[in-house]
Write an enzyme that holds these catalytic residues in place. Sequence first.
Site, PDB file in Angstrom:
ATOM      1  N   ARG A 167      -3.657  11.942   5.100  1.00 43.86           N
ATOM      2  CA  ARG A 167      -2.796  10.791   5.541  1.00 43.86           C
ATOM      3  C   ARG A 167      -1.791  10.864   6.340  1.00 43.86           C
ATOM      4  O   ARG A 167      -0.921  12.066   6.052  1.00 43.86           O
ATOM      5  CB  ARG A 167      -2.456  10.071   4.428  1.00 43.86           C
ATOM      6  CG  ARG A 167      -3.593   9.112   3.745  1.00 43.86           C
ATOM      7  CD  ARG A 167      -3.205   8.553   2.272  1.00 43.86           C
ATOM      8  NE  ARG A 167      -1.619   7.794   2.388  1.00 43.86           N
ATOM      9  CZ  ARG A 167      -1.220   6.932   1.436  1.00 43.86           C
ATOM     10  NH1 ARG A 167      -2.275   6.941   0.249  1.00 43.86           N
ATOM     11  NH2 ARG A 167      -0.372   6.648   1.266  1.00 43.86           N
ATOM     12  N   ARG A 178       4.848  -3.788  -5.750  1.00 42.92           N
ATOM     13  CA  ARG A 178       5.748  -2.618  -5.426  1.00 42.92           C
ATOM     14  C   ARG A 178       7.272  -3.296  -5.559  1.00 42.92           C
ATOM     15  O   ARG A 178       8.059  -2.470  -5.434  1.00 42.92           O
ATOM     16  CB  ARG A 178       5.464  -2.113  -4.291  1.00 42.92           C
ATOM     17  CG  ARG A 178       4.518  -0.810  -4.297  1.00 42.92           C
ATOM     18  CD  ARG A 178       4.294  -0.501  -2.699  1.00 42.92           C
ATOM     19  NE  ARG A 178       4.011   0.856  -2.439  1.00 42.92           N
ATOM     20  CZ  ARG A 178       2.894   1.435  -2.326  1.00 42.92           C
ATOM     21  NH1 ARG A 178       1.833   0.675  -2.418  1.00 42.92           N
ATOM     22  NH2 ARG A 178       3.015   2.580  -2.014  1.00 42.92           N
ATOM     23  N   ARG A 218      -2.990  16.758  -0.367  1.00 38.99           N
ATOM     24  CA  ARG A 218      -4.191  16.057  -0.690  1.00 38.99           C
ATOM     25  C   ARG A 218      -4.775  15.562   0.522  1.00 38.99           C
ATOM     26  O   ARG A 218      -4.156  15.620   1.725  1.00 38.99           O
ATOM     27  CB  ARG A 218      -3.707  14.855  -1.651  1.00 38.99           C
ATOM     28  CG  ARG A 218      -3.007  13.569  -0.971  1.00 38.99           C
ATOM     29  CD  ARG A 218      -2.704  12.407  -1.812  1.00 38.99           C
ATOM     30  NE  ARG A 218      -2.262  11.526  -0.954  1.00 38.99           N
ATOM     31  CZ  ARG A 218      -1.843  10.358  -1.775  1.00 38.99           C
ATOM     32  NH1 ARG A 218      -2.172  10.147  -2.905  1.00 38.99           N
ATOM     33  NH2 ARG A 218      -1.073   9.656  -1.046  1.00 38.99           N
ATOM     34  N   ARG A 272       9.279   7.949   0.667  1.00 40.58           N
ATOM     35  CA  ARG A 272       8.421   7.003  -0.184  1.00 40.58           C
ATOM     36  C   ARG A 272       8.832   7.122  -1.707  1.00 40.58           C
ATOM     37  O   ARG A 272       8.805   6.220  -2.483  1.00 40.58           O
ATOM     38  CB  ARG A 272       6.823   7.500   0.004  1.00 40.58           C
ATOM     39  CG  ARG A 272       6.385   6.947   1.065  1.00 40.58           C
ATOM     40  CD  ARG A 272       5.073   7.387   1.655  1.00 40.58           C
ATOM     41  NE  ARG A 272       3.878   7.523   0.829  1.00 40.58           N
ATOM     42  CZ  ARG A 272       3.152   8.423   0.742  1.00 40.58           C
ATOM     43  NH1 ARG A 272       3.328   9.395   1.557  1.00 40.58           N
ATOM     44  NH2 ARG A 272       2.155   8.266  -0.042  1.00 40.58           N
ATOM     45  N   LYS A 328      -2.722   7.408  -8.741  1.00 38.86           N
ATOM     46  CA  LYS A 328      -3.143   6.012  -9.255  1.00 38.86           C
ATOM     47  C   LYS A 328      -4.633   5.631  -8.492  1.00 38.86           C
ATOM     48  O   LYS A 328      -5.370   5.183  -8.908  1.00 38.86           O
ATOM     49  CB  LYS A 328      -2.365   4.910  -8.465  1.00 38.86           C
ATOM     50  CG  LYS A 328      -0.705   5.054  -9.121  1.00 38.86           C
ATOM     51  CD  LYS A 328      -0.077   3.719  -8.688  1.00 38.86           C
ATOM     52  CE  LYS A 328       0.530   3.675  -7.083  1.00 38.86           C
ATOM     53  NZ  LYS A 328       1.235   4.979  -6.733  1.00 38.86           N
TER      54      LYS A 328
HETATM   55  P1  AMP Z   1      -0.194   3.563  -0.864  1.00 40.54           P
HETATM   56  O1  AMP Z   1      -1.580   3.781  -0.315  1.00 40.54           O
HETATM   57  O2  AMP Z   1      -0.384   2.539  -1.766  1.00 40.54           O
HETATM   58  O3  AMP Z   1       0.700   4.888  -0.879  1.00 40.54           O
HETATM   59  O4  AMP Z   1       0.271   2.633   0.546  1.00 40.54           O
HETATM   60  C1  AMP Z   1       0.749   3.067   1.691  1.00 40.54           C
HETATM   61  C2  AMP Z   1       1.657   2.458   2.383  1.00 40.54           C
HETATM   62  O5  AMP Z   1       0.931   0.942   2.642  1.00 40.54           O
HETATM   63  C3  AMP Z   1       3.064   2.363   1.729  1.00 40.54           C
HETATM   64  O6  AMP Z   1       3.632   3.454   2.133  1.00 40.54           O
HETATM   65  C4  AMP Z   1       3.567   0.905   2.400  1.00 40.54           C
HETATM   66  O7  AMP Z   1       3.935   1.093   3.790  1.00 40.54           O
HETATM   67  C5  AMP Z   1       2.340   0.224   2.393  1.00 40.54           C
HETATM   68  N1  AMP Z   1       2.100  -0.807   1.193  1.00 40.54           N
HETATM   69  C6  AMP Z   1       0.958  -0.525   0.325  1.00 40.54           C
HETATM   70  N2  AMP Z   1       1.066  -1.457  -0.589  1.00 40.54           N
HETATM   71  C7  AMP Z   1       2.308  -2.041  -0.342  1.00 40.54           C
HETATM   72  C8  AMP Z   1       2.951  -3.088  -1.220  1.00 40.54           C
HETATM   73  N3  AMP Z   1       2.390  -3.523  -2.529  1.00 40.54           N
HETATM   74  N4  AMP Z   1       4.236  -3.577  -0.771  1.00 40.54           N
HETATM   75  C9  AMP Z   1       4.619  -3.061   0.476  1.00 40.54           C
HETATM   76  N5  AMP Z   1       3.880  -2.064   1.187  1.00 40.54           N
HETATM   77  C10 AMP Z   1       2.943  -1.502   0.649  1.00 40.54           C
END
Ligand code: AMP
Length: 213
Positions: A160, A88, A127, A171, A13
């Site tokens: 990360r 989400r 990554r 996740r 994404k």
């Molecule tokens: P991502 O970079 O989108 O994988 O997000 C990294 C982390 O940020 C996730 O594992 C969540 O802990 C938090 N996070 C990001 N977006 C959301 C969301 N829409 N709702 C809840 N937690 C989020």
Amino acid sequence: MRLILLGPPGSGKGTQANLLQEKFEIPKISTGDILRAAVKDNTELGKQAKNSMDKGELVPDDIVIGLIKERIVEPDCSVGFILDGFPRTIVQAEKLEETLAAMEQDIDLVADLVVDRDELLIRLAGRSTCKNCGAMFHQTSHPPKVEGVCDECGGELYQRPDDNEETIVKRQDIYNRETAPLKDFYRKRGKLKSIQGRGGMDEIFSNLCKMVT
Ligand code: AMP
């Protein structure tokens, strides 16, 4: 164009959102990026989010909904936006719908990136991301020309902290439980289109462009 990119962690994404942002000159809004920046700067938001993020759990709905509500009213979003990592949960999707309706707007399309679970684990574990510009690389499928250095801007690459095996599995499970139901939510509204997320990022991007234009 108001677009949501849906798909499990590692489905690409973020990479596709970066490419779409550049091609269509529409801002990408990544709640993950906003939260990571807040954690790095040790702001109040960062302090609230860090614990959940480190564990691979979702940050509470009201926090991310608040972030999105503030962001989508900014002037650069008048041409549209690409949402990466939001919504989400069903609650987040409902609140987004409500907020947009109050602005007499709606989501145009939800692109669901479909990738096998085994492939996702391989992708996430290898990554790396640029600290400076957010460009993404992968040790086998898209390695940087110089190890640890971003091809785009020369910035430092990092892995990360939540891209470790235990957190990755968690996740994925949370995605299946909390986020996958959004497919039905948007299918019922006639907005969902699935896209094969396997293969090279250019091929996926070209399919995505055909879908949105
Ligand atoms: P991502 O970079 O989108 O994988 O997000 C990294 C982390 O940020 C996730 O594992 C969540 O802990 C938090 N996070 C990001 N977006 C959301 C969301 N829409 N709702 C809840 N937690 C989020």
